[in-house]
Scaffold this active site. Structure first.
Site, PDB file in Angstrom:
ATOM      1  NE  ARG A  82      -2.555  -1.776   3.243  1.00 54.87           N
ATOM      2  CZ  ARG A  82      -3.098  -1.887   4.458  1.00 54.87           C
ATOM      3  NH1 ARG A  82      -4.178  -1.189   4.759  1.00 54.87           N
ATOM      4  NH2 ARG A  82      -2.560  -2.676   5.359  1.00 54.87           N
TER       5      ARG A  82
ATOM      6  CE  LYS B 145       4.697  -1.823   6.400  1.00 50.43           C
ATOM      7  NZ  LYS B 145       3.370  -2.270   6.878  1.00 50.43           N
TER       8      LYS B 145
ATOM      9  CB  SER C 240      34.065  46.509  -3.827  1.00 51.28           C
ATOM     10  OG  SER C 240      33.830  46.689  -2.455  1.00 51.28           O
TER      11      SER C 240
END
Length: 456
Positions: free
Chosen positions: A18, A25, A409
Site C-alpha cells: 500500500r 516499507k 570590491s
C-alpha cells in the site's frame, strides 16, 4: 529492570504494497530515520541488550539499515509469510539463547516509546508470562478487543468474532507484546494454523498460556505508540506526531520556538538552551546548535555545527560541513558548505562560502563567492583573521587571503594576498562621454531586425 536480560524481536518482513514504492516499507523515514530504526532505538532505550530483526521483502537493504543502526544485531529471513507467530519463530535461534524477557515489536510502528515497553517488561518481572500492549479509543471498530476479567487478559477477540457486548469494549490490541523468555519458544511452537487463512497468529499465545495456567495481562499505551504505517498518508501522520513530540521536548529543554508548528527537526537534531528558532526553519540530519544562538526564519541547516551566540539567516542555507564558531554570523541569502567560519566572522548577505576557512573577525562583503570547483576538483580558500573582503568579489581557489588583508570590491582574486596586504583584481574603468545614445540606437536597430519584442 537492568538485572533482567531482554531480546527484542522486530518483525520487518512485510512488503508494504500500500506504500506503492520500490523501497521496503520499513525503510521509509520519519524525521529522516527509517521506521525500523526508530523501533530499534526504542528497544535499546527500554533496556533490550539483544536484537533480532526478521526480514523478508528487500531483505538486503533492510539488513544494511539494521546493521548501520545496531551493529551486531541478528538479522533473520522469513522466506514464507505464514503469520506473525511464524515470523517470530524465524528468530528461533536468538530466542533459544535464553533471555529473561522477549519483546515482540513491529518495524512499521516508529512512535513506540520506551516507557510502554518498560511497563510491559515490568509485568514479566512480576511473574506474568505474557503482557500484551493495548490502547483505548473511542472508535474501536476494526480493532481486535482485549477481553479482561479480574485484571487478567482472557482473550484477544477479532471484531468479527465479538459479541454485541464485546464490541462495546474500547480497549484494543496494539499487537506488541512481552513474553517471558522461559515460556517463549514453548508457547510459540504451540500456535497452530487451524483458521480460515491457514496462518500462525501470535495472538493465539494468550489462550495457550491461559490454558497452561500461566498469567497473562494487558498493559495500556497511548494510541500513537502502536500506530502502524501502511501508506503515505499514515506516514505523514506519524511524521506530524513525531515532530509535535520533539518540538515540545525542545521547548521544555530550554529552546524557544517562535512558531513551533513551522519548525521541522531531524531525528538527531541537538539544540542548546536559550537558542531562539524563528518560523519556517528546517533542520536536516546531523545538526548541532549550541546555546544562545538565533536561527532566523526560512533557514535550512544540514550536517552543520553552530556555536554559541551565533546568528544564522534569515533565508540562509548551511550545508554539510559548515562549522560556525562562537559569535559567527551567516546572514540572509547566504550558503555555506564544508567551511570553518571562526569566532566572530561575519558573512552577512548574498554570499557563497564553500571549501573554505574564514578567520576570526573576518568580514565578508555582499556577493562574495569562493570559486571552489574547476569542473574536476574542489580546492580550498583560506581567509585570514580580521580580513575584509569587499562586496562582489570572487576568490578563485586555491588561494589564501592573509590576516587583516583587504580585498577591494569587485575583485577577482587568483593569487595569494599577504598579511596586511591590499588587493585589487579588477579591470580599469573607462568612461566614454556621449556614447549612451549611440548604444541605445544600436540596441533599437538590433531589436527591430529581430522582429521587435516586448518592452522592458
Amino acid at each position: 529492570m537492568s538485572a533482567r536480560s531482554c531480546l527484542s524481536v522486530i518483525l520487518a518482513a512485510g512488503e508494504g504494497t500500500r506504500m506503492k514504492s520500490a523501497l521496503p516499507k520499513v525503510l521509509h523515514a520519519v524525521a529522516g530515520l527509517p521506521l525500523v530504526c526508530h523501533v530499534i532505538d526504542a528497544a535499546a532505550a527500554a533496556g533490550s541488550g539483544a536484537l533480532a530483526v526478521v526480514v523478508g521483502h528487500g531483505a538486503e537493504a533492510v539488513g544494511r539499515a539494521v546493521e548501520a543502526r545496531a551493529p551486531g544485531a541478528g538479522v533473520y529471513l522469513q522466506s514464507e509469510r505464514l503469520g506473525t507467530a511464524h515470523a517470530v519463530l524465524a528468530a528461533r535461534e536468538a530466542i533459544a539463547r535464553g533471555h529473561d524477557d522477549v519483546l515482540v515489536m513491529f518495524g512499521d510502528t516508529p512512535l513506540i516509546e520506551p516507557a510502554a515497553l518498560e511497563t510491559a517488561r515490568s509485568k514479566l518481572a512480576e511473574g506474568v508470562a505474557v503482557a500484551v500492549i493495548g490502547f483505548r479509543t473511542a472508535s474501536p471498530a476494526g480493532y481486535g478487543r482485549l477481553i479482561e476479567q479480574d485484571g487478567a487478559l482472557v482473550a484477544i477477540r477479532e471484531e468479527r468474532d465479538c459479541t454485541d457486548e464485546e464490541r462495546k469494549i474500547t480497549f484494543c490490541n496494539g499487537g506488541l507484546m512481552a513474553i517471558a523468555g522461559a515460556h517463549a519458544l514453548s508457547l510459540l511452537d504451540a500456535v497452530g494454523n487451524a483458521n480460515a487463512k491457514g496462518e500462525y497468529y501470535l495472538t493465539d499465545i494468550v489462550e495457550i498460556a491461559r490454558g497452561r495456567g500461566l498469567p497473562v495481562v494487558a498493559t495500556e499505551a497511548p494510541y500513537e505508540n502502536v500506530l502502524g504505517i501502511n501508506n503515505r498518508a499514515e506516514l505523514a501522520e506519524a511524521e506530524a506526531i513525531w515532530q509535535a513530540r520533539r518540538r515540545r521536548a525542545m521547548m521544555l529543554s530550554g529552546v524557544t520556538l517562535m512558531a513551533p508548528e513551522t519548525v521541522h527537526f531531524s531525528h538527531d537534531t541537538q539544540i542548546g538552551v536559550d537558542t531562539i528558532v524563528e518560523p519556517n526553519v528546517v533542520f536536516g540530519p546531523k545538526v548541532t546548535v549550541a546555546g544562545n544562538a538565533r536561527i532566523r526564519a526560512f533557514s535550512h541547516l544540514e550536517g552543520a555545527t553552530v556555536g554559541e551566540d551565533c546568528e544564522v539567516g534569515p533565508f540562509a542555507r548551511l550545508r554539510p560541513g559548515a562549522r560556525l564558531a562562537e559569535k559567527a554570523k551567516v546572514g540572509n541569502f547566504c550558503e555555506v558548505k564544508e567551511a570553518d567560519v571562526q569566532a566572530g566572522a561575519k558573512i552577512n548577505h548574498l554570499t557563497y562560502i564553500g571549501d573554505a576557512t574564514v578567520g576570526a573577525e573576518a568580514n565578508i562583503g555582499a556577493g562574495t563567492i569562493t570559486c571552489n570547483y574547476n569542473g574536476y576538483t574542489k580546492d580550498r580558500t583560506k581567509i585570514g583573521a580580521g580580513a575584509f573582503i569587499g562586496s562582489n568579489s570572487s576568490l578563485v581557489a586555491p588561494v589564501r587571503i592573509g590576516d587583516r588583508a583587504y580585498v577591494a570590491s569587485g575583485s577577482v582574486i587568483t593569487k595569494d594576498v599577504p598579511d596586511d596586504g591590499l588587493a585589487f583584481g579588477r579591470a580599469r574603468q573607462e568612461v566614454k562621454p556621449g556614447r549612451a545614445p549611440v548604444l541605445r540606437a544600436l540596441y533599437k536597430a538590433e531589436k527591430e531586425r529581430r522582429g521587435g519584442g516586448s518592452k522592458g
